[in-house]
Each structure stands twice: as C-alpha cells, then as structure tokens.
Design a protein around this motif. Structure first.
Motif, PDB file in Angstrom:
ATOM      1  N   LEU A 109     -12.033 -29.597 -24.840  1.00 27.79           N
ATOM      2  CA  LEU A 109     -11.347 -30.115 -24.321  1.00 27.79           C
ATOM      3  C   LEU A 109     -11.636 -30.916 -22.726  1.00 27.79           C
ATOM      4  O   LEU A 109     -10.549 -31.544 -21.919  1.00 27.79           O
ATOM      5  N   GLN A 117      -6.655 -24.894 -27.990  1.00 27.92           N
ATOM      6  CA  GLN A 117      -7.383 -26.364 -27.102  1.00 27.92           C
ATOM      7  C   GLN A 117      -8.380 -27.259 -27.951  1.00 27.92           C
ATOM      8  O   GLN A 117      -8.326 -28.196 -27.282  1.00 27.92           O
ATOM      9  N   TYR A 118      -8.730 -27.034 -29.357  1.00 27.91           N
ATOM     10  CA  TYR A 118      -9.570 -27.902 -29.952  1.00 27.91           C
ATOM     11  C   TYR A 118      -9.266 -28.677 -30.176  1.00 27.91           C
ATOM     12  O   TYR A 118      -9.136 -30.550 -30.335  1.00 27.91           O
ATOM     13  N   ALA A 155      -7.880 -31.209 -28.166  1.00 26.35           N
ATOM     14  CA  ALA A 155      -9.427 -32.203 -28.010  1.00 26.35           C
ATOM     15  C   ALA A 155      -8.843 -33.266 -28.630  1.00 26.35           C
ATOM     16  O   ALA A 155      -9.263 -33.865 -28.619  1.00 26.35           O
TER      17      ALA A 155
END
Ligand SMILES: Cc1ncc(COP(=O)(O)O)c(C=O)c1O
Length: 463
Positions: A147, A343-344, A347
């Motif tokens: 990210l 967060q992934y 991203a």
C-alpha cells in the motif's frame, strides 16, 4: 411493515429530530418491536408530508445509535437487541449538537450511496485470497509495504507530493494521522504551541488539545491563512488546509504558499498539511500539495474519507524520514497498527485503477450537484454570497446580516441539506455564515431545497 404514529409540530422546526425522537420512543417502549420493518423513507415522508431527506436523516441517526439496522435490499428494521437494552432516560440521550460531533454526516462527506461496492468487494476478495497466510499476522505498524508503494506513486502523480514509501505511515484517517504527529511533537518539546486557522474545523479542536497542543488562532482571508499574522505568534507548528481551507473553501495563494514555507524554514517549525478533500477540484487547474514544495518541513495528511468513505478509516501521513519513523514507532506502541486486509484491498484498488475511475465519475457528478446548488442560490437567494466552491464537497455561504446562522442551518437540515453554522468554527466572532454540503444533494432537488429555504427564512428580512 410498521404503521407509525409520528407526531410532528411543523411550526417548531427540527423535523428530522422530532421524527428520531418519536421512533426512538416507540422502540424503547416496545411499540416497535425488534425485527419490525419500518416504512421506506419515501413512504413515511409522504405520510408525514415532509421531505424524504429528513426521514433519511432520522433513520441514519437511529442506525448510528443502534436502534435501527439498515441493509441494502431489505430496508430498515428495528435492531434485534434494541428493546432489550435498558435505555437511559430521554433527557440524557436526546441528540444534541455535542452527540453529533463525532459521527454522522458532515458537510464534507461524500455521497455514500455511490460507494463502489462491487469494485471494493473485488479488491477485498483479491486481498483475502491472494495474500500469504503470514500477512494476516500483526503487520508493520507503518502499514503494509504494497500500500505504501501504491500510495507514494499516487501522491506523486496526483498531488505532486515528494514522497517515498519509506516516509509514509498508514493511519486510520487524517484525524489519527494528526493525533500521532502531534503526540510525537508534543512529547519531544513538552508541549506544542500550534497555529491553527481561524475559522477551522471545530471537530478537530478536541483532538488537537487532547494531543497536548496549545492553539494559536491565525486569521484566514481571501488568500488563505495570513502568514504575516502567523509570524507574530510563537508557534512551533501550523495546521493548515491549503488545497481548500475548511470551512471557507479558500485556496492558499501562491504567494502565501511561498511565505508559509519560508516561515517554516526560518523558524524550524513544522507545517501540518490537512489535505482532506484535495481530490475534488472542479474549475481550476489542480494545485499540488504544499509538501511537494518543502518535504523537509511539511507533514502531509490525507485519507480516503472523501474519495471513498469515512467509515473505511484509512489514511496516510507523509513526513520527513526521521519524523515518519517516530510516528511509525508511536503507532506500534499505541495500538500495533491498522487492519491489514483493508490495506491490501486499497493497494489493489489503486493498482487496478478503481480509485482513479471512481474519482473521475464522482468529480463529474459532484460538479453537476454543485452547479445546481449554486445556480439555485443565485436565482432564489441572491442575498447569500457563495464562496469556496472551486473544490471540495461543501459551499460556504455568507448570510445577510439579519440572519441567524443556527436557524438557517436547522432550516436547511429540515429540507434534507447537510448544513452547519460557522460560529462554532470561529475563534474570533464573525458575520453569520453556514457551510452546506452538496455531495448528497441530487441536482434535480437543489432548486426545491433552496426555494424551501427561502420560504423558511422569509421572516428574516431576506428581501
Ligand atoms: C477539515 C477536515 N479535516 C480532516 C477531516 C477528517 O478526515 P478523516 O476522516 O480522514 O479523519 C475532516 C472530516 O470531515 C475535515 O473536514
């Protein structure tokens, strides 16, 4: 579906509040039992002879309080546990301004009905299926590397920021980013004289004080924060909103930008740049962030709250390397970092173009809504001066001298607008003004809302 007795006193105003009180009361006293389905907002609005927006606002308030639950496709129901929870007396739980300080819709909030559910779900699904099992462990408190990599690229490209993934810390929004940075700065110096814009977001004030900052208000004029006045203050840091000053909407002028950076360089002070709604620019060329001009002196804070949704609580801080490391360490010590899967997902959302696509769509839609509101105000309430609309999701309205800003905001809210008086945002008294969010106001409803406001305010010498 429930048939409801909802007494309303139209003369009293505060219709959304009256509906919320009646429904809360019905749930508490068992007249609306757990699981019972409520009428669609459109139907209840028609029954009560009010706008749909006020019913939606009342429902949202009660969802936020846990009395109701709302699910896409199945409508709004009384929460399963609502009646079993012994309720404190109404006198202590009636929604007050203070209750609403920290949750619920704001004038700067996006239209959550446009949240890109399918595309976000695809990114979440990708995250859950693609990340290695070890990634579900406690993550780096500075944020997952994927990210930070994507965000650094995004911020360089879109905000002309001067960032490296190593200088980024992932946080739970601008609010948490500011808290952490101030925590570090105040601990180092044993306190922090902090210059703040006047007016400023009154919701940030408790956060800043709690972090140990001593606030030094500095006036804002048509060019943004008055840097000459700032030089007279013994500030060691300054919190500013250069892209779109909150609440006035002023964009910090090129001269003031240079002067602010010069102040930081001369005094060794830190500039805290709140980039809360910078993605939405409508009429003027994009203005890069201040951090790109002076990365050694400026801490940039941003989030997905306006671009996607505040409830995701995902944001970032870009700081000079040493301060970024201190913020990362503080985050680890305080609470071990942000949720990893989201967060992934972010991203992936950035990498696959979902973020850019959503922003492009929303920018177009918000521009239409802003134009409709501004056009209706010009036609029906020409006495009101509209400011700060080149960017962001709210308009700043200077009201005629005789108007009461509290009553104006309340009337606007009754009509389904998201509106707030500016008085509580001021350190120094000023003329009556309100901020009005246009993100949730469909273009076709703007005129009706403004005419409604004109009628409601007709007792206040508007002609
Ligand atoms: C001026 C300003 N700064 C910061 C924030 C908070 O943003 P976040 O949700 O990223 O904490 C808001 C939210 O309304 C805001 O209006």
């Amino acid at each position: 579906m429930a048939d409801l007795y909802v007494p309303i006193d139209h003369a009293r105003g505060g219709i959304a509040g009256q509906i919320a009180v009646a429904l809360r009361d019905a749930v508490r006293h068992g007249r609306l039992e757990p699981g019972r389905r409520l009428p669609a907002s459109r139907d209840l609005a028609a029954d009560l002879g009010v706008s749909r927006g006020v019913v939606v606002e009342a429902y949202e308030q009660l969802v936020a309080e846990g009395f109701l639950v709302s699910r896409v496709g199945s409508g709004t129901h009384v929460a399963p546990a609502a009646a079993r929870t012994p309720a404190p007396s109404p006198a202590t739980t009636a929604p007050t301004g203070a209750d609403r300080t920290f949750y619920g819709h704001r004038a700067t909030s996006p239209d959550l009905g446009h949240f890109p559910r399918e595309r976000w779900l695809a990114s979440l699904r990708h995250a859950v299926t693609a990340i290695p099992s070890d990634a579900f462990d406690y993550g780096d408190p500075g944020g997952v590397p994927e990210l930070r990599e994507e965000l650094a690229g995004y911020l360089r490209r879109v905000r002309a920021a001067d960032v490296d993934p190593a200088n980024l810390v992932i946080v739970g929004g601008v609010a948490q980013g500011l808290s952490l940075v101030l925590h570090v700065l105040t601990q180092r110096a044993g306190g922090l004289p902090l210059a703040v814009e006047d007016p400023a977001s009154h919701r940030q004030v408790p956060l800043l004080r709690r972090a140990g900052a001593r606030l030094l208000p500095v006036p804002v004029d048509d060019e943004g924060v008055d840097v000459a006045a700032l030089r007279d203050r013994p500030a060691r840091a300054a919190l500013v909103t250069p892209a779109h000053q909150y609440p006035t909407g002023v964009v910090l002028s090129p001269g003031r930008r240079a002067a602010l950076v010069e102040w930081a360089q001369d005094t060794g002070a830190t500039v805290l740049e709140d980039d809360y709604d910078a993605e939405f620019r409508f009429d003027r060329d994009p203005v890069g962030c201040l951090q790109g001009l002076a990365p050694g002196h400026v801490v940039l804070s941003g989030s997905v709250s306006k671009a996607l949704a505040p409830g995701l609580r995902l944001g970032w801080v870009a700081a000079p390397a040493e301060l970024a490391e201190a913020v990362r360490r503080a985050r680890g010590e305080l609470d071990l970092g942000s949720p990893v899967v989201e967060q992934y997902a972010l991203a992936h959302f950035l990498r696959t173009g979902g973020y850019d696509k959503h922003l492009r769509q929303m920018r177009r839609e918000y521009r239409r809504r802003r134009d409709a509101l501004v056009g209706a105000l010009a036609e029906h309430l020409p006495q009101v001066r509209v400011r700060g609309i080149e960017a962001g999701l709210h308009a700043y309205l200077d009201l005629p001298a005789g108007w009461d800003e509290g009553r104006t905001a309340e009337a606007a809210r009754d009509l389904g607008l998201v509106a707030e008086p500016v008085g509580p945002m001021r350190f120094t008294p000023g003329g009556p003004a309100v901020v009005v969010g246009f993100a949730r106001l469909p273009a076709h409803r703007a005129e009706e809302s403004v005419i409604g406001l004109k009628v409601r305010m007709s007792g206040q010498n508007i002609d």
